[in-house]
Write a protein that holds these residues in place. Structure first.
Motif, PDB file in Angstrom:
ATOM      1  N   ALA A   1       0.854  -1.200   0.000  1.00 28.22           N
ATOM      2  CA  ALA A   1       0.000   0.000   0.000  1.00 28.22           C
ATOM      3  C   ALA A   1       0.880   1.235   0.000  1.00 28.22           C
ATOM      4  O   ALA A   1       2.043   1.183   0.389  1.00 28.22           O
ATOM      5  CB  ALA A   1      -0.925  -0.001   1.209  1.00 28.22           C
ATOM      6  N   THR A   2       0.301   2.319  -0.455  1.00 30.60           N
ATOM      7  CA  THR A   2       0.996   3.610  -0.454  1.00 30.60           C
ATOM      8  C   THR A   2       0.161   4.600   0.339  1.00 30.60           C
ATOM      9  O   THR A   2      -1.070   4.638   0.205  1.00 30.60           O
ATOM     10  CB  THR A   2       1.193   4.114  -1.897  1.00 30.60           C
ATOM     11  OG1 THR A   2       1.959   3.145  -2.609  1.00 30.60           O
ATOM     12  CG2 THR A   2       1.936   5.439  -1.917  1.00 30.60           C
ATOM     13  N   PHE A   3       0.827   5.365   1.169  1.00 33.04           N
ATOM     14  CA  PHE A   3       0.142   6.317   2.048  1.00 33.04           C
ATOM     15  C   PHE A   3       0.739   7.710   1.861  1.00 33.04           C
ATOM     16  O   PHE A   3       1.929   7.835   1.555  1.00 33.04           O
ATOM     17  CB  PHE A   3       0.328   5.913   3.519  1.00 33.04           C
ATOM     18  CG  PHE A   3      -0.290   4.605   3.864  1.00 33.04           C
ATOM     19  CD1 PHE A   3      -1.554   4.539   4.416  1.00 33.04           C
ATOM     20  CD2 PHE A   3       0.396   3.412   3.630  1.00 33.04           C
ATOM     21  CE1 PHE A   3      -2.123   3.318   4.739  1.00 33.04           C
ATOM     22  CE2 PHE A   3      -0.171   2.197   3.947  1.00 33.04           C
ATOM     23  CZ  PHE A   3      -1.436   2.149   4.500  1.00 33.04           C
ATOM     24  N   PRO A   4      -0.049   8.745   2.079  1.00 29.84           N
ATOM     25  CA  PRO A   4       0.529  10.094   2.094  1.00 29.84           C
ATOM     26  C   PRO A   4       1.419  10.262   3.332  1.00 29.84           C
ATOM     27  O   PRO A   4       1.116   9.706   4.390  1.00 29.84           O
ATOM     28  CB  PRO A   4      -0.700  11.011   2.165  1.00 29.84           C
ATOM     29  CG  PRO A   4      -1.771  10.170   2.769  1.00 29.84           C
ATOM     30  CD  PRO A   4      -1.499   8.747   2.359  1.00 29.84           C
ATOM     31  N   ALA A   5       2.507  11.009   3.172  1.00 31.15           N
ATOM     32  CA  ALA A   5       3.444  11.187   4.286  1.00 31.15           C
ATOM     33  C   ALA A   5       2.948  12.285   5.221  1.00 31.15           C
ATOM     34  O   ALA A   5       3.482  13.389   5.259  1.00 31.15           O
ATOM     35  CB  ALA A   5       4.835  11.510   3.747  1.00 31.15           C
TER      36      ALA A   5
END
Lengths: 116, 157
Positions: B33-37
């Motif tokens: 998954a990719t998440f906003p930092a």
């Protein structure tokens, strides 16, 4: 790249200020991490400037280095300013382990809950 | 601990037919998954990876270790990798060779010493305390943190 996942609007964290005759009790529940640590510290610092503060962390289920960092900074402020801070000794095991692992537990002003 | 540049630790196992009985630690299962930092992502990443580890059979003490280390790696990406600037955190987790490997990757400014560092430098020793291995990999301009945890039968051995 996969689209970024959404993140919740609210942290898994709650802070409550309970004024009492001798102490202001600040009760923290949930998880303390980067999202809330600075807000937590500002709230506690704001009360410490005018009242002795008792921190009730027994509903705190998680803490990481962000929480340890602000607790350490609070302790330094307490010593420098001559404020009064006590922390109820009832901590969840995971929280106690992180505070012990980082060496902070030995320096926290822990207070037995049944004491005066 | 600072391993510098190295090849990725993770391997993607080929998918298996769905009708075979799942092994205790299914090697074909993988989390990506990719998440906003952003700070609120730290808790979300921690919970997602812990939920994956739970599916893989990890018990409560192991889950606490995974959650703590992942929280530290995600915090590092936001505070040190991106220094508060917008960006993405890529998270993967997979089982292989009796171990759970979690990779937390950013495209930030890399492992750069900084004199204005926040905090006490606690994140790295905490990760090292609760994971079997921690590896930092300079990848492009960013950083990958590889966190390796033993599966339960391995931990007991």
């Amino acid at each position: 790249m996969t689209p970024a996942r959404s993140v919740p609007d609210e942290p898994r964290y709650r802070i409550e200020i309970v004024p009492a005759p001798d102490w202001t009790v600040i009760a923290v529940a949930g998880e303390m991490d980067l999202a809330v640590a600075d807000e937590f510290a500002a709230t506690v610092r704001g009360q410490l400037a005018t009242h002795p503060v008792r921190l009730d962390l027994h509903e705190l289920s998680f803490v990481d280095s962000s929480g340890v960092r602000v607790l350490d900074a609070l302790l330094r402020d307490v010593q420098r300013e001559g404020w009064t801070l006590a922390i109820d000794a009832t901590l969840q095991e995971g929280v106690r382990q992180v505070l012990a692992m980082t060496g902070l537990l030995a320096h926290l002003p822990m207070r037995e809950v049944d004491g005066s | 601990m600072l391993a510098g540049r190295s090849k990725s630790l993770t391997e993607t196992d080929p998918a298996r037919p769905a009708d075979t009985a799942p092994p205790l630690y299914p090697a074909h299962v993988r989390y990506d998954a990719t998440f906003p930092a952003v700070p609120l992502a730290v808790g979300e990443i921690r919970h997602e990876v812990a939920a994956f580890a739970r599916q893989c059979g990890f018990d409560e003490p192991q889950l606490a270790a995974v959650a703590l280390a992942v929280s530290e790696a995600s915090t590092n990406a936001i505070v040190h990798g991106y220094r508060g600037r917008p960006g993405a955190i890529r998270v993967s987790a997979a089982i292989g060779d009796g171990e759970l490997t979690v990779v937390v990757a950013d495209d930030g400014c890399g492992l750069v010493p900084r004199t204005d560092s926040q905090g006490l430098g606690l994140g790295l020793p905490i990760m090292a305390s609760v994971a079997r291995r921690v590896e930092f990999v300079a990848e492009g301009g960013g950083t990958q943190v590889h966190l390796v945890f033993p599966c339960l039968d391995e931990a007991a051995a």
